[in-house]
Design an enzyme around this catalytic site. Structure first.
Site, PDB file in Angstrom:
ATOM      1  CB  SER A 154       5.446  -1.976  11.851  1.00 44.50           C
ATOM      2  OG  SER A 154       5.005  -0.658  12.104  1.00 44.50           O
ATOM      3  N   GLY A 202       2.565   2.009  10.777  1.00 43.29           N
ATOM      4  CA  GLY A 202       3.474   3.138  10.629  1.00 43.29           C
ATOM      5  C   GLY A 202       4.175   3.537  11.917  1.00 43.29           C
ATOM      6  CG  ASN A 241      -1.715   1.213   1.425  1.00 46.76           C
ATOM      7  OD1 ASN A 241      -1.816   2.037   0.520  1.00 46.76           O
ATOM      8  ND2 ASN A 241      -2.312   1.364   2.600  1.00 46.76           N
ATOM      9  CD  GLU A 273      -2.746   5.291   6.840  1.00 44.02           C
ATOM     10  OE1 GLU A 273      -2.741   5.377   5.601  1.00 44.02           O
ATOM     11  OE2 GLU A 273      -1.837   4.725   7.486  1.00 44.02           O
ATOM     12  CG  HIS A 276      -5.651   1.710   5.237  1.00 44.52           C
ATOM     13  ND1 HIS A 276      -5.199   2.665   6.125  1.00 44.52           N
ATOM     14  CD2 HIS A 276      -4.645   0.822   5.082  1.00 44.52           C
ATOM     15  CE1 HIS A 276      -3.956   2.355   6.474  1.00 44.52           C
ATOM     16  NE2 HIS A 276      -3.598   1.248   5.857  1.00 44.52           N
ATOM     17  CD  GLU A 310      -3.399  -2.811   7.290  1.00 46.25           C
ATOM     18  OE1 GLU A 310      -2.263  -2.935   6.860  1.00 46.25           O
ATOM     19  OE2 GLU A 310      -4.128  -1.845   7.005  1.00 46.25           O
ATOM     20  CE  LYS A 349      -0.007   3.098   4.737  1.00 44.61           C
ATOM     21  NZ  LYS A 349       0.092   3.146   6.185  1.00 44.61           N
TER      22      LYS A 349
HETATM   23  P1  PGA Z   1       3.005   0.078   7.630  1.00 40.03           P
HETATM   24  O1  PGA Z   1       1.543   0.281   7.003  1.00 40.03           O
HETATM   25  O2  PGA Z   1       3.569  -1.181   7.048  1.00 40.03           O
HETATM   26  O3  PGA Z   1       3.776   1.300   7.237  1.00 40.03           O
HETATM   27  O4  PGA Z   1       2.820  -0.031   9.118  1.00 40.03           O
HETATM   28  C1  PGA Z   1       0.686  -0.806   6.824  1.00 40.03           C
HETATM   29  C2  PGA Z   1      -0.624  -0.330   6.232  1.00 40.03           C
HETATM   30  O5  PGA Z   1      -1.071   0.766   6.553  1.00 40.03           O
HETATM   31  O6  PGA Z   1      -1.232  -1.033   5.412  1.00 40.03           O
END
Ligand code: PGA
Length: 250
Positions: free
Chosen positions: A212, A172, A9, A96, A94, A166, A11
């Site tokens: 992560s 992140g 992803n 976010e 997601h 997740e 983003k």
């Molecule tokens: P990340 O993000 O690997 O940077 O923690 C995962 C995601 O948001 O799908």
């Protein structure tokens, strides 16, 4: 047999040149793969990403889609637009999107239903917040997220759904769920699917872990029985890191 998947992803990262460069780097590394490899660049670059990956093992998907078929929804992108450029899978839900754009279960169910109706495959994301885990409510929260969305779908539509657990506290942040925490939750999710639908559907649905994941921890997480792959954010922006994560699931 369930599919093994590694999805990146991207983003809101990478401009046009960076998108082309990263795809070309990935293509030179991924010459042959037994697992499904997915990337999700930003909307403006989906078409070029589809064209660049045409003869590769990489599938291009979108990070989001609108809950309406078409019409006066300024700034939004529809399923038919995506399909018309060869994008047949989208992320939905997601964290976010849930946190910054206030996407709630009701809206996500609308998106899911529209996707199912239009045969768009969905990678459906969900997971608890840190406060839920601290108060030991994480199983209840996840169950509720599923109950309000995926578990309301028709049995026949589930084969077009991939799940991505997740935990928000791991996205992140550099903090990953331990492989035991991931396995425990993935097993719980599979049980929810089995209770609501049936065991066969539960055994066939791919459940990805996200939060992560990096080359250093990927193998340990992917080797767990109910973890079928990963949804990768930060580490997907670097070709060799992403490739190492793919290798860890192969
Ligand atoms: P990340 O993000 O690997 O940077 O923690 C995962 C995601 O948001 O799908």
């Amino acid at each position: 047999m369930r599919k093994k998947i590694v999805a990146g992803n991207w983003k809101m990262n990478n401009d046009l040149d960076q998108t082309i460069k990263l795809i070309n780097e990935l293509k030179s590394l991924i010459t042959d793969s037994k697992i499904e490899i997915i990337i999700a660049p930003s909307f403006p670059f989906l078409k070029i990403a589809v064209d660049l990956t045409k003869d590769s093992n990489i599938e291009v998907v979108s990070q989001n889609v609108n809950d309406n078929s078409n019409g006066a929804f300024t700034g939004e992108v529809s399923i038919s637009m995506l399909k018309s450029i060869g994008v047949n899978t989208t992320l939905i839900g997601h964290s976010e999107r849930r946190a910054y754009y206030h996407e709630n279960d009701e809206l996500l169910l609308k998106k899911l239903n529209l996707a199912v109706e239009n045969k768009m495959r969905v990678i459906f994301c969900f997971g608890e917040e840190l406060s839920d885990r601290k108060s030991e409510m994480h199983f209840d929260v996840v169950k509720n997220q599923l109950k309000n969305t995926i578990l309301k779908l028709d049995e026949s539509s589930i084969n077009n759904i991939v799940l991505a657990y997740e935990p928000v506290w791991a996205i992140g942040t550099g903090e990953t769920a331990t492989s035991e925490q991931a396995q425990e939750m993935h097993q719980f999710i599979r049980n929810c699917i089995s209770e609501n639908f049936n065991e066969e559907i539960a055994n066939n649905i791919a459940i990805l872990y996200g939060g992560s994941v990096k080359p250093a921890n990927a193998a340990e997480i992917f080797e767990k029985k109910d973890v079928d792959g990963g949804l990768i954010g930060g580490a997907a922006l670097n070709a060799s890191d992403f490739f190492n994560i793919i290798q860890a699931n192969s």
